[in-house]
Design an enzyme around this catalytic site. Structure first.
Site, PDB file in Angstrom:
ATOM      1  N   CYS A  74       0.969  -0.864   0.232  1.00 27.04           N
ATOM      2  CA  CYS A  74      -0.151  -0.423   0.266  1.00 27.04           C
ATOM      3  C   CYS A  74       1.394   1.389   0.019  1.00 27.04           C
ATOM      4  O   CYS A  74       1.411   1.170   1.371  1.00 27.04           O
ATOM      5  CB  CYS A  74      -0.383   0.122   1.205  1.00 27.04           C
ATOM      6  SG  CYS A  74      -2.075   1.758   1.362  1.00 27.04           S
ATOM      7  N   HIS A 151      -1.985  -5.262 -10.078  1.00 25.42           N
ATOM      8  CA  HIS A 151      -3.105  -3.640 -11.017  1.00 25.42           C
ATOM      9  C   HIS A 151      -3.251  -4.403 -12.255  1.00 25.42           C
ATOM     10  O   HIS A 151      -2.382  -4.975 -12.899  1.00 25.42           O
ATOM     11  CB  HIS A 151      -2.589  -2.800 -10.898  1.00 25.42           C
ATOM     12  CG  HIS A 151      -2.110  -2.064  -9.164  1.00 25.42           C
ATOM     13  ND1 HIS A 151      -2.951  -1.098  -8.745  1.00 25.42           N
ATOM     14  CD2 HIS A 151      -1.611  -2.493  -8.321  1.00 25.42           C
ATOM     15  CE1 HIS A 151      -2.385  -0.868  -7.839  1.00 25.42           C
ATOM     16  NE2 HIS A 151      -2.011  -1.785  -7.701  1.00 25.42           N
ATOM     17  N   GLU A 200      -9.964  -0.550  -5.612  1.00 27.67           N
ATOM     18  CA  GLU A 200      -8.953  -1.228  -4.823  1.00 27.67           C
ATOM     19  C   GLU A 200      -9.811  -2.263  -4.460  1.00 27.67           C
ATOM     20  O   GLU A 200     -10.721  -2.879  -3.949  1.00 27.67           O
ATOM     21  CB  GLU A 200      -8.226  -0.231  -3.501  1.00 27.67           C
ATOM     22  CG  GLU A 200      -7.347  -0.880  -3.024  1.00 27.67           C
ATOM     23  CD  GLU A 200      -6.712   0.772  -2.298  1.00 27.67           C
ATOM     24  OE1 GLU A 200      -5.580  -0.040  -1.501  1.00 27.67           O
ATOM     25  OE2 GLU A 200      -6.317   1.405  -2.441  1.00 27.67           O
ATOM     26  N   CYS A 209      -4.750   6.205  -4.874  1.00 30.10           N
ATOM     27  CA  CYS A 209      -3.879   4.384  -4.723  1.00 30.10           C
ATOM     28  C   CYS A 209      -2.787   4.370  -5.092  1.00 30.10           C
ATOM     29  O   CYS A 209      -2.596   5.273  -6.163  1.00 30.10           O
ATOM     30  CB  CYS A 209      -4.708   3.055  -5.382  1.00 30.10           C
ATOM     31  SG  CYS A 209      -3.665   1.878  -5.441  1.00 30.10           S
ATOM     32  N   GLY A 212      -1.633   2.817  -7.507  1.00 29.24           N
ATOM     33  CA  GLY A 212      -1.924   1.831  -8.400  1.00 29.24           C
ATOM     34  C   GLY A 212      -1.351   3.407  -9.337  1.00 29.24           C
ATOM     35  O   GLY A 212      -1.478   3.496 -10.902  1.00 29.24           O
TER      36      GLY A 212
END
Length: 270
Positions: A74, A151, A200, A209, A212
């Site tokens: 994260c 992703h 997410e 994110c 991301g």
């Protein structure tokens, strides 16, 4: 048992941080995480972050989404933890070792080397990850990137026009992604600028994110959609600066903040 917590956020992506580096906590399970993350009956957060001692790094960071699932990485939480730690550190995560360094009101994070192999995402079967031959209701040919967690990135003319609240959960749980996937819709807005929205996995639509933003920038560079090897990624919560360095590492710089501190009774959420 009263347990202290720290509420933090990075561009509105918010966290409950539990610091167990010097004093251990009881084992934490999905039900406890989900109860603490509930915005009506708990503290409320997108992710719960648990800091623990580590043998091969300064400390370990475990990351749990609001549905109780544990995930590998994260980016926004990494900046928050860097700010909380107060100095440069090597941090062990389930997605690998990362380097964090506070920078005033935020942090710079070395997220490591991106992966593109189909089995590193992972996908259910082999395919080209630069332009995947798949689509969902008008979203087609995504790029796939693993930056500690998986992703898929769709480049679209209008990121705001995509019904991500409907398509996000469908794509996240498609059998093509055996460990589920984070879903990004991105719009190129300049030679080094991207507009991004993210669904997410395990948390839903989010204001920001970090991983991301990293995955989307890398995918845009690989496809030649932006100039150079860096971009400003504009998310609903604000911008992040992402660089894919010449030595193949992904660097993220952006803000983080502490919101408040408090305590809770562990037995109320166990």
């Amino acid at each position: 048992m009263r347990v202290p917590f720290i509420k933090m956020h990075g561009l509105g992506n918010d966290f409950v941080v539990l610091d167990a580096r010097s004093e251990a906590l009881p084992p934490i399970g999905p039900a406890t995480v989900a109860a603490l993350a509930d915005r009506r009956t708990g503290i409320g957060c997108d992710q719960l972050i648990l800091l623990e001692p580590a043998d091969t790094a300064d400390f370990r960071m475990r990351i749990f989404n609001s549905d109780g699932s544990e995930v590998e990485a994260c980016g926004n939480a990494s900046r928050a933890v860097a700010l909380l730690h107060g100095r440069a550190a090597q941090v062990e995560t389930a997605g690998g070792l990362i380097a964090v360094e506070p920078t005033g009101c935020g942090a710079r994070i070395d997220m490591g080397v991106p992966r593109f192999e189909w089995d590193a995402l992972p996908l259910a079967y082999a395919m080209d990850t630069l332009s995947m031959p798949v689509g969902w209701d008008g979203l087609e040919a995504p790029a796939a990137v693993n930056v500690g967690n998986p992703h898929v990135v769709f480049f679209v003319p209008d990121a705001e026009g995509v019904p991500l609240d409907r398509l996000g959960p469908e794509i996240e749980r498609d059998p093509l992604f055996p460990e589920r996937v984070n879903v990004n819709v991105a719009q190129v807005t300049g030679p080094a600028s991207l507009h991004l929205r993210v669904w997410e996995r395990g948390a839903g639509l989010t204001r920001a994110c970090g991983t991301g933003a990293c995955a989307t920038t890398v995918a845009a560079i690989r496809r030649g959609l932006i100039e150079g090897r860096a971009a400003t990624v504009h998310l609903p919560g604000g911008p992040l600066e992402i660089e894919w360095s010449a030595d193949n590492r992904v660097l993220m710089t952006g803000p983080a903040a502490e919101s408040f501190r408090g305590t809770f009774d562990w037995g109320d959420f166990a």
